[in-house]
Design a protein around this motif. Structure first.
Motif, mmCIF file in Angstrom:
data_model
loop_
_atom_site.group_PDB
_atom_site.id
_atom_site.type_symbol
_atom_site.label_atom_id
_atom_site.label_comp_id
_atom_site.label_asym_id
_atom_site.label_seq_id
_atom_site.Cartn_x
_atom_site.Cartn_y
_atom_site.Cartn_z
ATOM 1 N N LEU A 75 0.827 -1.205 0.000
ATOM 2 C CA LEU A 75 0.000 0.000 0.000
ATOM 3 C C LEU A 75 0.861 1.255 0.000
ATOM 4 N N ILE A 76 1.964 1.228 0.739
ATOM 5 C CA ILE A 76 2.893 2.361 0.746
ATOM 6 C C ILE A 76 3.483 2.551 -0.645
ATOM 7 N N GLN A 77 3.832 1.450 -1.297
ATOM 8 C CA GLN A 77 4.364 1.504 -2.653
ATOM 9 C C GLN A 77 3.322 2.101 -3.611
ATOM 10 N N LYS A 78 2.074 1.695 -3.443
ATOM 11 C CA LYS A 78 1.005 2.202 -4.300
ATOM 12 C C LYS A 78 0.823 3.706 -4.089
ATOM 13 N N ALA A 79 0.889 4.144 -2.840
ATOM 14 C CA ALA A 79 0.762 5.566 -2.536
ATOM 15 C C ALA A 79 1.881 6.358 -3.205
ATOM 16 N N PHE A 80 3.087 5.826 -3.169
ATOM 17 C CA PHE A 80 4.231 6.485 -3.808
ATOM 18 C C PHE A 80 4.006 6.609 -5.310
#
Length: 207
Positions: free
Chosen positions: A93-98
């Protein structure tokens, strides 16, 4: 006197929304200009809204916070920084936000102090998200944004007083974050935390 940081809030839980709104309004440098519980209404109003930072709940009715952020980014006039609050701190999810271009992704369980810190940093032009490293997919997300800032300054050999001054927090809070950093990284000292931070890629390459 500097202008206030103008903030928009979006959370589908009225009590949570009211709590964040009331807390932010206590800060002399922050002004909540609008609050929403419905992402569709926010999206409709966005062209007329003037703010610096928008704080979005990741879990929303009608669409997710990620979908809303993508739609906002597509608007030609959109220039606000996005802070996303989420109950799920998973690496994917953090990767997707980035990838979407969200400026900060923090836990909904974060203390208000960290939310305030994040809003101020993002409003000042800092991006508190970086692409995760697949070799250590669970470690990057374990440290909060402010914990990573504390660790970075410890690596610069700054003492607790200096760290507290630079981050505008109390020395007691610095001590609390250092204890938390050590626990999360599984170490027992500042030096070991710095070494582990470099090992996990939290501090960049060793110069």
């Amino acid at each position: 006197m500097n202008e206030s940081i103008r903030v928009i809030l979006l959370d589908d839980h009225p009590l949570v929304l009211e709590g964040i709104h009331n807390r932010l309004q206590l800060e002399p440098d922050i002004e909540v200009v609008a609050s929403y519980t419905d992402p569709l209404l926010l999206l409709e109003d966005t062209p007329q809204l003037q703010a610096d930072v928008i704080v979005i709940d990741a879990s929303l009715p009608h669409m997710t916070g990620f979908e809303l952020s993508s739609k906002l980014k597509e608007l030609e006039s959109f220039s606000m920084k996005i802070v996303m609050l989420s109950g799920y701190m998973y690496n994917v999810l953090i990767q997707k936000a980035f990838q979407i271009g969200i400026n900060a992704y923090i836990s909904k369980q974060s203390p208000y102090e960290e939310i305030l810190y994040t809003i101020r940093q993002v409003a000042g032009g800092c991006n508190l998200l970086s692409p995760s490293r697949p070799t250590n997919p669970l470690k990057q997300e374990q440290l909060s944004a402010i914990e990573r800032e504390v660790l970075r300054r410890i690596a610069e050999e700054k003492n607790n007083r200096q760290v507290a001054y630079e981050l505008a927090i109390s020395m007691r809070t610095v001590e609390h974050h250092i204890i938390s950093i050590n626990q999360k990284l599984g170490v027992k000292s500042r030096g070991s935390a710095v070494a582990k931070g470099y090992e996990l890629g939290l501090l960049g390459p060793v110069s």
